[in-house]
Design a protein around this motif. Structure first.
Motif, PDB file in Angstrom:
ATOM      1  N   ALA A  41       0.848  -1.195   0.000  1.00  8.15           N
ATOM      2  CA  ALA A  41       0.000   0.000   0.000  1.00  8.15           C
ATOM      3  C   ALA A  41       0.881   1.241   0.000  1.00  8.15           C
ATOM      4  O   ALA A  41       1.988   1.197   0.509  1.00  8.15           O
ATOM      5  CB  ALA A  41      -0.882  -0.003   1.238  1.00  8.15           C
TER       6      ALA A  41
ATOM      7  N   LEU B 296      -8.984  10.093  -1.075  1.00  7.04           N
ATOM      8  CA  LEU B 296      -8.434   9.553  -2.312  1.00  7.04           C
ATOM      9  C   LEU B 296      -8.317   8.042  -2.250  1.00  7.04           C
ATOM     10  O   LEU B 296      -8.463   7.361  -3.265  1.00  7.04           O
ATOM     11  CB  LEU B 296      -7.059  10.156  -2.589  1.00  7.04           C
ATOM     12  CG  LEU B 296      -7.056  11.667  -2.768  1.00  7.04           C
ATOM     13  CD1 LEU B 296      -5.643  12.198  -2.804  1.00  7.04           C
ATOM     14  CD2 LEU B 296      -7.799  12.052  -4.041  1.00  7.04           C
ATOM     15  N   ALA B 297      -7.987   7.499  -1.093  1.00 10.99           N
ATOM     16  CA  ALA B 297      -7.848   6.051  -0.961  1.00 10.99           C
ATOM     17  C   ALA B 297      -8.128   5.668   0.481  1.00 10.99           C
ATOM     18  O   ALA B 297      -7.943   6.460   1.395  1.00 10.99           O
ATOM     19  CB  ALA B 297      -6.452   5.602  -1.360  1.00 10.99           C
TER      20      ALA B 297
ATOM     21  N   GLU C  58      -7.521   1.739   4.963  1.00  6.77           N
ATOM     22  CA  GLU C  58      -6.606   0.619   5.111  1.00  6.77           C
ATOM     23  C   GLU C  58      -6.525   0.373   6.607  1.00  6.77           C
ATOM     24  O   GLU C  58      -6.005   1.211   7.351  1.00  6.77           O
ATOM     25  CB  GLU C  58      -5.224   1.001   4.554  1.00  6.77           C
ATOM     26  CG  GLU C  58      -4.213  -0.117   4.677  1.00  6.77           C
ATOM     27  CD  GLU C  58      -2.780   0.347   4.443  1.00  6.77           C
ATOM     28  OE1 GLU C  58      -2.587   1.519   4.059  1.00  6.77           O
ATOM     29  OE2 GLU C  58      -1.871  -0.449   4.683  1.00  6.77           O
TER      30      GLU C  58
ATOM     31  N   TYR D  98      -6.379   6.586   5.790  1.00  5.11           N
ATOM     32  CA  TYR D  98      -6.882   7.110   4.521  1.00  5.11           C
ATOM     33  C   TYR D  98      -5.839   8.033   3.915  1.00  5.11           C
ATOM     34  O   TYR D  98      -5.080   8.684   4.638  1.00  5.11           O
ATOM     35  CB  TYR D  98      -8.154   7.940   4.733  1.00  5.11           C
ATOM     36  CG  TYR D  98      -9.346   7.169   5.241  1.00  5.11           C
ATOM     37  CD1 TYR D  98     -10.311   6.678   4.364  1.00  5.11           C
ATOM     38  CD2 TYR D  98      -9.515   6.980   6.605  1.00  5.11           C
ATOM     39  CE1 TYR D  98     -11.414   5.991   4.842  1.00  5.11           C
ATOM     40  CE2 TYR D  98     -10.616   6.296   7.085  1.00  5.11           C
ATOM     41  CZ  TYR D  98     -11.566   5.800   6.194  1.00  5.11           C
ATOM     42  OH  TYR D  98     -12.658   5.124   6.661  1.00  5.11           O
TER      43      TYR D  98
ATOM     44  N   TRP E 190      -1.718  11.678   5.029  1.00  2.75           N
ATOM     45  CA  TRP E 190      -2.021  10.316   5.459  1.00  2.75           C
ATOM     46  C   TRP E 190      -2.633  10.462   6.843  1.00  2.75           C
ATOM     47  O   TRP E 190      -1.951  10.847   7.791  1.00  2.75           O
ATOM     48  CB  TRP E 190      -0.742   9.499   5.516  1.00  2.75           C
ATOM     49  CG  TRP E 190      -0.943   8.024   5.383  1.00  2.75           C
ATOM     50  CD1 TRP E 190      -1.789   7.401   4.531  1.00  2.75           C
ATOM     51  CD2 TRP E 190      -0.264   7.000   6.091  1.00  2.75           C
ATOM     52  NE1 TRP E 190      -1.689   6.043   4.660  1.00  2.75           N
ATOM     53  CE2 TRP E 190      -0.745   5.763   5.610  1.00  2.75           C
ATOM     54  CE3 TRP E 190       0.710   6.987   7.075  1.00  2.75           C
ATOM     55  CZ2 TRP E 190      -0.299   4.535   6.089  1.00  2.75           C
ATOM     56  CZ3 TRP E 190       1.166   5.767   7.538  1.00  2.75           C
ATOM     57  CH2 TRP E 190       0.672   4.551   7.050  1.00  2.75           C
TER      58      TRP E 190
END
Lengths: 244, 488
Positions: free
Chosen positions: B417, B438-439, B442, B459, B470
């Motif tokens: 990741a 955006l992502a 996790e 995230y 982050w």
């Protein structure tokens, strides 16, 4: 007859005409002689303009400079020589953290470390995160971090740049001045090392001796890179988007 | 073979004067003996001019020269000086013996070619000894015993051939031949005055009457028997201390003394063909207080200039708690030096300073811990997924890394990741809500076994200012946001 004139002739015209055997005493009144003098002056000028320190806009492209590819195609076309100038100081003036300013250097650092050249980080403001660096392809064994404060930061960057045994030196200088940067620029030239200095955007207005100055800021929430100063650059685009 | 005997006739005086050079110019003499019968051992030129002689009682000497300055004899200092001189002479010959009380014998026959012949060697050694402040006599002879005897009787002399030595010995009085007193008395009682008389006597009968020791001595003088003196070896460690006449308060002044110490250390290391990896500077203060400065190097070195630069940087970092009275240098760890070899086909020949030297310079100014490497660590928790490591000194000898998954180098990342370039030292509360995610999430959930349990949803978010961060929230929640890194 013109071939007989030495190309490097730069002495005063009067003295030269005095030693001219065929020249009449009143040289200025003779049109043939005036043409002679003019052609000699032109030859001298051409010779002068051939000096490597002089570059004219219309002549052939500027002398090639040693560069290190940045790994970004768009950035390479912006920079003269197609990459970061070797043996020079690059200044990155950053508006905020997290605009992708460090990732800009990652391909270069990866290429350098894989070629077994050492990369030194001097006084980074946060933890340079090893998993991210490794994922970018950096050989961590060639990476050295230096913790320094105050004047020691300048001194350390200068020592690393000057020694010539480092591939690249990255320094974070929240406070610095023209004199200090000049020292770093000279050290980078001596050592032939890539020097990157990160400074706050507020320093963009002050004069700087760095060979390359990049402004990294946002325009309508979009990170952009702009060339503020670039040695040896001729026209063209000055900005690009940082994130594709 | 050519043996050189260095005799230091004024050792008793020079040892005391070079250790503590005094400002006053009064006549000076070294005295020795128990209190009631003190006598002069050695007098300097000024005292001798006034009539002071060796062996004189102190009272007579003071009567002859009232201004006489007396120094008590220090045999330990003499021996120490002799050892230091031996270290100096050791650079000219490996076969060297220290002959108490005041001589050094060295075999220079094998060194003549290297130093360009006897005149050149002698000139060089003489100038070095003159620089050290010790008066010295040179006597050279083909045998060690003869060189020593000639140094005592003739002073400066060079006898280089065997026939010349034989005639010199034949004329030598038995009283000065270095035999023990009992034998000399016995021989003189027999009417023998010179060594030549002794050489003419039948060997077997002489041995039976006066012992095998005399025969051995005569044979050694003539070179019929090999020299029996024990070979001297330089000490395995370096200790040197310099005391000051007055209190020193600034480290700048100490640096001058330090330079002298380091120069001596470098000479010592050169003679041993070794390097130094760790040494200690001890600054002495009043009432036996001490300040210790430890100088550790990454690799053995012996270059005086760079050692001085490193030691001075450490000295200047140290604040003197009290005025200094002495400075000492102790080096016990003297590993063999392996000079750095350069690659013949080195691509980057521009290097002005090699990396070990640069690393030493940086460490000396910034401290030992300031220089470090970075490695990955196999842990899911972001703050523990990296570690500081000792910097790799020389990677030229190592094979290039083939794959990124080599576990020994710690270069492998534990996850695929994306991870941020910057990690914050400690997570901060995110002041504004993220504009865009955006992502993520996790989920990182680990550490329940060691008491640092973490359950977080990470995230990648974009803030209103365009920054990429982050950030995480506690697992299963939507707020509050905590910032942990920047995608810089």
């Amino acid at each position: 007859m013109f071939n007989a004139v030495p190309a490097t002739c730069l002495e005063p015209v009067d003295a030269a005409s005095a030693s001219w055997p065929a020249a009449p005493t009143s040289g200025a009144t003779n049109p043939a002689h005036a043409r002679d003098v003019m052609s000699r002056n032109e030859a001298a000028l051409t010779d002068l303009l051939r000096h490597p320190g002089i570059w004219r806009r219309r002549s052939a492209p500027a002398a090639t400079i040693a560069t290190q590819p940045s790994g970004h195609a768009a950035l390479d076309t912006l920079l003269p020589g197609g990459g970061w100038p070797q043996g020079a100081l690059c200044e990155l003036l950053v508006e905020h953290d997290g605009l992708g300013e460090c990732s800009l250097l990652l391909p270069t650092l990866a290429a350098l470390t894989q070629a077994r050249r050492r990369v030194v980080l001097v006084a980074p403001p946060f933890i340079a995160y090893a998993p991210a660096l490794a994922a970018a392809g950096i050989d961590l064994r060639q990476l050295v971090q230096l913790d320094a404060t105050g004047n020691d930061t300048h001194w350390s960057i200068e020592q690393c740049l000057r020694s010539g045994c480092c591939g690249a030196v990255l320094g974070w200088l929240p406070r610095t001045d023209y004199r200090e940067l000049r020292r770093l620029q000279l050290a980078a030239e001596t050592g032939g090392t890539l020097g990157f200095v990160f400074r706050p955007l507020a320093a963009a207005d002050s004069a700087s001796p760095s060979a390359l100055r990049l402004r990294i800021g946002t325009v309508q929430g979009e990170p952009r890179l702009e060339l503020l100063k670039c040695r040896g650059r001729v026209g063209g685009m000055v900005g690009m988007r940082l994130r594709a | 073979m050519l043996w050189l005997c260095l005799r230091f006739p004024r050792l008793a005086l020079d040892a005391l004067q070079t250790a503590a050079p005094a400002g006053d110019t009064r006549p000076c003499a070294v005295i020795d003996g128990p209190m009631p019968s003190r006598h002069i051992v050695l007098a300097d030129a000024a005292a001798q001019a006034a009539g002071v002689r060796a062996g004189q009682p102190l009272a007579s000497a003071q009567a002859l020269c009232p201004r006489l300055r007396t120094l008590a004899r220090d045999r330990a200092a003499e021996q120490q000086s002799l050892q230091a001189l031996a270290t100096l002479a050791w650079r000219y010959s490996a076969e060297l013996c220290v002959h108490a009380p005041d001589s050094i014998l060295l075999e220079v026959g094998a060194s003549l070619k290297l130093f360009g012949g006897w005149p050149a060697l002698q000139r060089r050694l003489r100038s070095e000894l003159a620089h050290s402040g010790f008066a010295c006599q040179f006597a050279a002879a083909p045998t060690a015993s003869a060189a020593q005897v000639l140094a005592c009787t003739h002073g400066d002399i060079a006898v280089t051939t065997m026939p010349a030595l034989h005639s010199a010995l034949t004329a030598l009085p038995i009283a000065h031949s270095g035999l023990d007193d009992k034998t000399i008395d016995a021989l003189q009682g027999m009417g023998l005055r010179r060594l030549g008389d002794l050489f003419r006597l039948p060997r077997a009968q002489l041995g039976r009457r006066l012992g095998a020791a005399l025969l051995a001595r005569l044979d050694r003088l003539r070179g019929l028997l090999a020299s029996d003196c024990a070979r001297w070896q330089p000490p395995a460690c370096f200790h040197r201390r310099i005391e000051f006449d007055s209190e020193v308060t600034s480290t700048t002044a100490l640096a001058f003394v330090l330079q002298r110490l380091i120069r001596e250390l470098a000479l010592f290391l050169l003679a041993r063909d070794g390097g130094v990896q760790r040494f200690e500077l001890v600054i002495g203060h009043a009432r036996d207080a001490r300040t210790r400065i430890d100088v550790g190097l990454l690799a053995p070195q012996r270059d005086a200039a760079s050692l001085f630069e490193l030691a001075r940087a450490r000295l200047e970092r140290c604040a003197l708690p009290a005025p200094a009275l002495s400075l000492a240098l102790h080096a016990d760890d003297l590993p063999p030096l392996v000079p750095a070899h350069q690659d013949l086909f080195e691509a980057h020949a521009r290097s002005l300073l090699d990396w070990p030297a640069l690393a030493e310079r940086l460490r000396a100014r910034l401290g030992d811990d300031a220089l470090h490497g970075l490695t990955c660590h196999a842990d899911h928790r972001p703050a523990r997924a990296w570690q500081r490591s000792a910097p790799v000194l020389d990677t030229r000898t190592e094979p290039p890394r083939n794959s990124r998954s080599d576990p020994s180098t710690g270069a492998t990342s534990f996850t695929s990741a994306p991870r941020p370039f910057w990690l914050l030292q400690r997570p901060l509360a995110l002041r504004q809500a993220p504009q865009r995610i955006l992502a993520g999430p996790e989920r990182i959930e680990s550490g329940w076994w060691d008491g640092h349990d973490q359950r977080r949803d990470y995230y990648i978010v974009e803030l209103r200012s365009g920054q990429r961060a982050w950030a995480f929230v506690e697992a299963g929640t939507r707020a509050p946001w905590t910032l942990h890194g920047w995608f810089a």
